[in-house]
Design an enzyme around this catalytic site. Structure first.
Site, PDB file in Angstrom:
ATOM      1  N   CYS A  78     -89.684  16.164 -40.638  1.00 29.94           N
ATOM      2  CA  CYS A  78     -88.929  17.420 -40.614  1.00 29.94           C
ATOM      3  C   CYS A  78     -89.287  18.270 -41.845  1.00 29.94           C
ATOM      4  O   CYS A  78     -90.400  18.778 -41.928  1.00 29.94           O
ATOM      5  CB  CYS A  78     -87.439  17.163 -40.475  1.00 29.94           C
ATOM      6  SG  CYS A  78     -86.530  18.618 -39.912  1.00 29.94           S
ATOM      7  N   HIS A 174     -86.699  13.493 -36.779  1.00 36.04           N
ATOM      8  CA  HIS A 174     -86.141  12.525 -37.728  1.00 36.04           C
ATOM      9  C   HIS A 174     -86.206  11.111 -37.154  1.00 36.04           C
ATOM     10  O   HIS A 174     -85.218  10.627 -36.587  1.00 36.04           O
ATOM     11  CB  HIS A 174     -84.679  12.870 -38.027  1.00 36.04           C
ATOM     12  CG  HIS A 174     -84.495  14.068 -38.883  1.00 36.04           C
ATOM     13  ND1 HIS A 174     -84.434  13.994 -40.251  1.00 36.04           N
ATOM     14  CD2 HIS A 174     -84.357  15.377 -38.565  1.00 36.04           C
ATOM     15  CE1 HIS A 174     -84.262  15.208 -40.743  1.00 36.04           C
ATOM     16  NE2 HIS A 174     -84.219  16.065 -39.749  1.00 36.04           N
ATOM     17  N   GLU A 176     -86.046   8.383 -38.706  1.00 40.89           N
ATOM     18  CA  GLU A 176     -85.169   7.501 -39.482  1.00 40.89           C
ATOM     19  C   GLU A 176     -83.738   7.487 -38.954  1.00 40.89           C
ATOM     20  O   GLU A 176     -82.949   6.610 -39.316  1.00 40.89           O
ATOM     21  CB  GLU A 176     -85.186   7.910 -40.958  1.00 40.89           C
ATOM     22  CG  GLU A 176     -84.411   9.152 -41.307  1.00 40.89           C
ATOM     23  CD  GLU A 176     -85.078  10.481 -40.964  1.00 40.89           C
ATOM     24  OE1 GLU A 176     -84.502  11.520 -41.308  1.00 40.89           O
ATOM     25  OE2 GLU A 176     -86.169  10.486 -40.351  1.00 40.89           O
TER      26      GLU A 176
END
Length: 196
Positions: A78, A174, A176
């Protein structure tokens, strides 16, 4: 092998958790000295203008370029993808054009997937993965140009969302923020190729 996560702001804790789930040694990077001995570094999501300012003020801007030149693997997610880009579009009209590190031959359009309220998750077919990845898009950029040195690994419709150039990855989303660690595993593979 130890990899780092830039820990100035943004989703660095979540990246650290995913890497530790895979058994990697992880160091949070806040200072140039923190880069010593790392095989790779993740630049997390957050706010790209703030990240650029903190990198510059903290003296990390040029050491990151040196880290890359010395063979360190990089992955920007991002806002981190924006920071790695050669060209960044869509900054605030009241600010000068946002610089990128120029380590990835791409052009990025900031916030192109919409505002915070437009956030969404979509299954993303990524080259090299055996099943779609649950990609979380939050105020996400779009990679509008992929130069000849880079290659697109995933698109969402007609928008490029994940690219690679050598040992540098960039994701508009994202990874994660999911329990899926496959892209973190790919990054660890790139980091493991570093020869000191």
């Amino acid at each position: 092998m130890t990899v780092g996560v830039l820990a100035l702001q943004g989703a660095f804790r979540e990246h650290r958790q995913r890497l530790e789930q895979l058994g990697a040694g992880v160091r949070e990077v806040r200072l140039p000295a923190d880069l010593a001995g790392l095989s790779g570094l993740i630049l997390p999501g957050g706010e790209s203008t703030t990240m650029v300012r903190l990198l510059t003020e903290g003296g990390l801007w040029h050491p990151l370029r040196d880290f890359h030149a010395a063979g360190g693997a990089l992955w920007g997610t991002c806002a981190g993808a924006i920071v790695l880009a050669r060209e960044v579009m869509g900054g605030s009209p009241s600010l000068p054009p946002q610089p990128g590190l120029g380590l990835l031959d791409i052009t990025v359009q900031r916030n192109a997937f919409g505002r915070q309220v437009d956030s969404f998750t979509a299954p993303l077919d990524i080259a090299g993965l055996d099943a779609p990845f649950p990609a979380v898009f939050i105020r996400a950029p779009v990679i509008t140009r992929v130069g000849p040195a880079a290659r697109a690994l995933a698109t969402l419709g007609d928008r490029t969302a994940h690219v690679q150039q050598g040992r540098v990855l960039a994701s508009a989303f994202h990874p994660e923020l999911t329990e899926d660690t496959r892209l973190h595993r790919v990054f660890l593979g790139l980091a493991g190729e570093r020869a000191y």
